[in-house]
Each structure stands twice: as C-alpha cells, then as structure tokens.
Design a protein around this motif. Sequence first.
Motif, short mmCIF file in Angstrom:
data_model
loop_
_atom_site.label_atom_id
_atom_site.label_comp_id
_atom_site.label_asym_id
_atom_site.label_seq_id
_atom_site.Cartn_x
_atom_site.Cartn_y
_atom_site.Cartn_z
N ALA A 50 -39.12 9.93 -16.13
CA ALA A 50 -39.44 8.70 -16.91
C ALA A 50 -39.18 7.45 -16.50
N VAL A 51 -40.34 6.53 -16.48
CA VAL A 51 -40.14 5.10 -16.22
C VAL A 51 -39.64 4.25 -17.22
N GLY B 164 -48.65 0.06 -15.87
CA GLY B 164 -48.85 -0.65 -15.01
C GLY B 164 -48.02 -0.22 -13.63
N ASP B 165 -46.63 -0.16 -14.18
CA ASP B 165 -45.67 0.50 -13.22
C ASP B 165 -46.24 1.73 -12.65
N LEU C 61 -42.90 -8.65 -10.19
CA LEU C 61 -42.03 -8.08 -10.72
C LEU C 61 -42.19 -6.41 -11.05
N MET C 62 -43.53 -6.02 -11.25
CA MET C 62 -44.01 -4.84 -11.47
C MET C 62 -43.92 -4.09 -9.95
N GLU C 63 -44.41 -4.80 -8.97
CA GLU C 63 -44.17 -4.20 -7.57
C GLU C 63 -42.96 -3.89 -7.33
N ARG C 64 -41.86 -4.82 -7.64
CA ARG C 64 -40.75 -4.41 -7.33
C ARG C 64 -40.24 -2.96 -8.07
N ALA C 65 -40.58 -3.04 -9.24
CA ALA C 65 -40.30 -1.81 -9.96
C ALA C 65 -41.00 -0.61 -9.40
N ALA C 66 -42.05 -0.68 -8.96
CA ALA C 66 -42.69 0.31 -8.62
C ALA C 66 -42.07 0.87 -6.96
#
Length: 511
Positions: free
Chosen positions: A157-158, A61-62, A27-32
């Motif tokens: 901003a993330v 982490g994102d 999920l973090m990779e998808r967001a990034a």
Amino acid sequence: MKIFTTEQTYKADKFTIKKQQITSDVLMERAAMKIFEWMHARLQGAQVKIHLFCGIGNNGGDGIALARLLHKGGYSISVYVVNYSEKRSKDFLLNLERLKDCKVWPDFITAANGLPVIDKKDIVVDAIFGIGLNRAPSGWVTSLIAHINKAEAFVLAVDIPSGLFMDRVPEKYTDVIFANHVLSIQVPKIVFFLPQTAVYLDSWEVLDIGLDAEYLGRTETDFELVDKTYASSMYRPRTKFAHKGSYGHSLIVGGSYGKIGAIHLASKACLTVGGGLVTAFVPECGMIPLQTAVPEVMVLTTADERQISKIRYPFEPTAIGIGMGMGTSKTSVDAFHGFLDNNNGSPLVIDADGLNILSKKKSLLKRMPSLTVLTPHPKELERLIGTWQTDFEKLEKVRCFSEKYDCIVVIKGAHTITVYKDKGYVNSTGNPGMATAGSGDVLAGMITGLISQSYTPLEASVLGVFLHGLAGDLAVINNSFEALTASGIITFVGKAFVELLESEKIEKEGE
C-alpha cells in the motif's frame, strides 16, 4: 518520530513546496522514486507480475508515477485507474500523460467493467485512496477491494491502505484493503497502532521524501512515536560518585495471600531498572517468600497475615508503586483510602487492584497527587473511564480523564500509548509473548524505579514502557512468544539498556 494528522501533512507539503521553490509534482516524483527504489532493491528485476491500482487523486498520481518508473525498469506491469469520480487532481493528470508518453495505457475500471485476474503469486500496489478519504467507498469500489483481498497476492500500500480513514474506524470491515506492507510517506499514521485499524496492515515503514525538516521539527503533534532515538534522548547516565541513595528509595505496596508473586515481580523490576533502594510493604504472609526470593529488597509487613491493612512506613519514599495483588476487600479498600490521605506527596504509580479500588470508589481519584501514573489493562481502563465504541473515542475519553485528574494514563496493549492531557506517546516495542501473567506488575515496578531516580513521572512512564517492550523483544529472540514469562522480561532489562545505549552511541558516531 511525530505522528501527523491529515491537515498537518498537507501543510508540510505546501510549506516544502514554497520553501524549496518546487512544484507539487516534484514531491510526487520523489515519493514514486522512493517506492520504486524500495521495490527494486527487493525484486532485483524479477519478472513477477505487478498490478498497480491507482485512484484519480494524488495517491493515484503516486501510483501512476511509480508505474512509469517500473516500466522503465523493465518490470512486468498492469496499470488500472479506479475511476470512482469525475474529478482528477492535476498531478494525477500530469503523470497519466507521462505514462502514456512511455506507450503504457492503463485500463480504466468502472462499475460496468469486469475485474482483472490476480494470481496469488502476483504483487498488488494499492494506490487507490490516500489520507484524504472522508467517506466510505462506493459499492462497486468495495467489490474491487474485496476482489483484491480475496486474491491473496502480496499487497503493497502507498501511504495508507485504501479505505482506511485517518481519524475514525471504517464503517464496514470489508471496506478496506488488507496490506501486507505499507510504505508511509514521511511520517507514520496513528491508525497503524490502534487495535481496530492496525488489523488492516501487517507491517509498515516510513519513506523520507524530503519534506521540510524545519516544519516537521517545530510542528506540535497530538501523538509521538517512541522509537530508540526518542527513548535514548530521555536516558540519564549514572555519575561516578553516586551511591545507592542517589537513585531513590522506592516503596512497593500490595500482595495478599496467594498473590505475593506480584510484589516479587514489581520489586525486582524496580531494582533491575536502576532503583537504589526498594522496600516492599506486604501482609505478614509475604515476609519469608520475599526475603528468600529477592534478598536485595527490604520488607515491611502489616499486622494482618493475609491482606494489606493499615499502610505505615518509617521513611519518605521517593516513589511508590501500589496495588499489585492487594485485592479489593473492604480491608484493602480502607487501607488504600487511608494511604492516599496520609501520603505526603510521594509520586505514585497505581496498578492492578489499586485501579480496581479507584473504579469502585471514584471519589478517591481526587485524592491522587498530581502526575500520578495509572497503568490499566483494557478492562481496568473501562472500569475507570466507562465503555467506548471505537479506539478514537477511547483516546478522547482518556485525554479528558487525564486532564480532569492531572494524571498520566498508560493504556497497555500491543502498542501501549501513554497519555498525559492532550499528548499521547505511542510505544514501538513489545510482542504478543508479553501477554502473560505478571507482565503488568513488572512494568509498574520499572516505572516506579525510574521515578525514584528523578525521572519525571511522564519520562519514567514513556521510557519504562519502551524498555519493558524492548526487554520482551530481546527475550523472545532465542525463545518463543509462548514461553515468555514476566520473570523473563526482568532478566532482559539490562540488555535492553545496553541495546538502547548502543543505538545512541552509533547515532553519535555517525554525526
């Protein structure tokens, strides 16, 4: 579009991970990747300096994962880990190792470090704190936040501007990063729409990272963002063999000497939004102006030349809008009191002086029929429910007020919020030009006209607010905020319907 709380967002993550049988770092990779694609589409490889400030939780982490993608994309980056705690999320650590494998070593910022130089031509990615922030940042972190704000660089901003809480107002104005744009993960946040918190961002948009659609769809939320898709789902098309009686007979009550214009605007708006028949009930001084200016509107008058006195009408209205320009004299108060006593259950929209009379004589609140719609501006709202310290307290007080009196409250503002008991509907249309005399009269007339067409009072309020704002947006396209008038809003109500239905048509064609 639903507006999730922090807890609901975390549950959506967990549900998605379990159902899709993936790990949290996916999920973090998808967001990034979504953030990278957004940036790359706009930068196209331009060698502007990008500063990534990353916390040590999942928001950080994102940012770290994004840094790796930007590095691989050939961008000029500097990565900083804001070392505000000894704790680290496991996905942050995982992505930190992946970044180091790419031969990129971030600088760790602590209380003892100096602050990096940021040019105003650079880009700052803010990934320090996420939605889980539950206390104000420590002193040296606020110094970093102030440093970023002072640099005047473009700040992306993330998910949420760092330092901003999800459920309350920041303790200090300087504790939050001011973001030029926010890329919100999957859903918007309520803080994007409240006056005391929305000041920390200029604009926002949602990035879909594939959280489970079943969970998102079935989860009940406290707030819903009303966009074109939501608004068009409420629209009721006209039938071929309908006639004017099919769309109701509205009564618009109010006006006083020098304030007949309020009834003119409300009556015309009521017709323009589709009301079948409209009768205005005004003092004698309003007869000629209304018959001349709005010939489609029928007019009844009181015996009083200058103000509303006894309110009597020889038909049963399908909806009544009352209060615009009627004044708060004893005569008007008595007339309003008598009206509430004699109303046979016709749905009500109460605006302007009608609200002020309720505030003066709160015992009248109990005489309102169920689902009465109240449309206060901030001062009128304060008179009704009392003062508040924060926007979150205001929303809670409105919720309690709505529950107590079984009424709908339209909190007018930059993002008008319609509240009925425990549910709020946040509007997405409108602009600063609509802060003009008579705009509220137009809205009250539009809501009355929609109720007369058999929309429920809640549907009429939510759809009316959306169309009112959309008409205002269309009106300023070739004009300006400053030149917008209430009459101009009415002129564009028809085009607002066209725009609404066009978006619905495009959506259906794409299915």
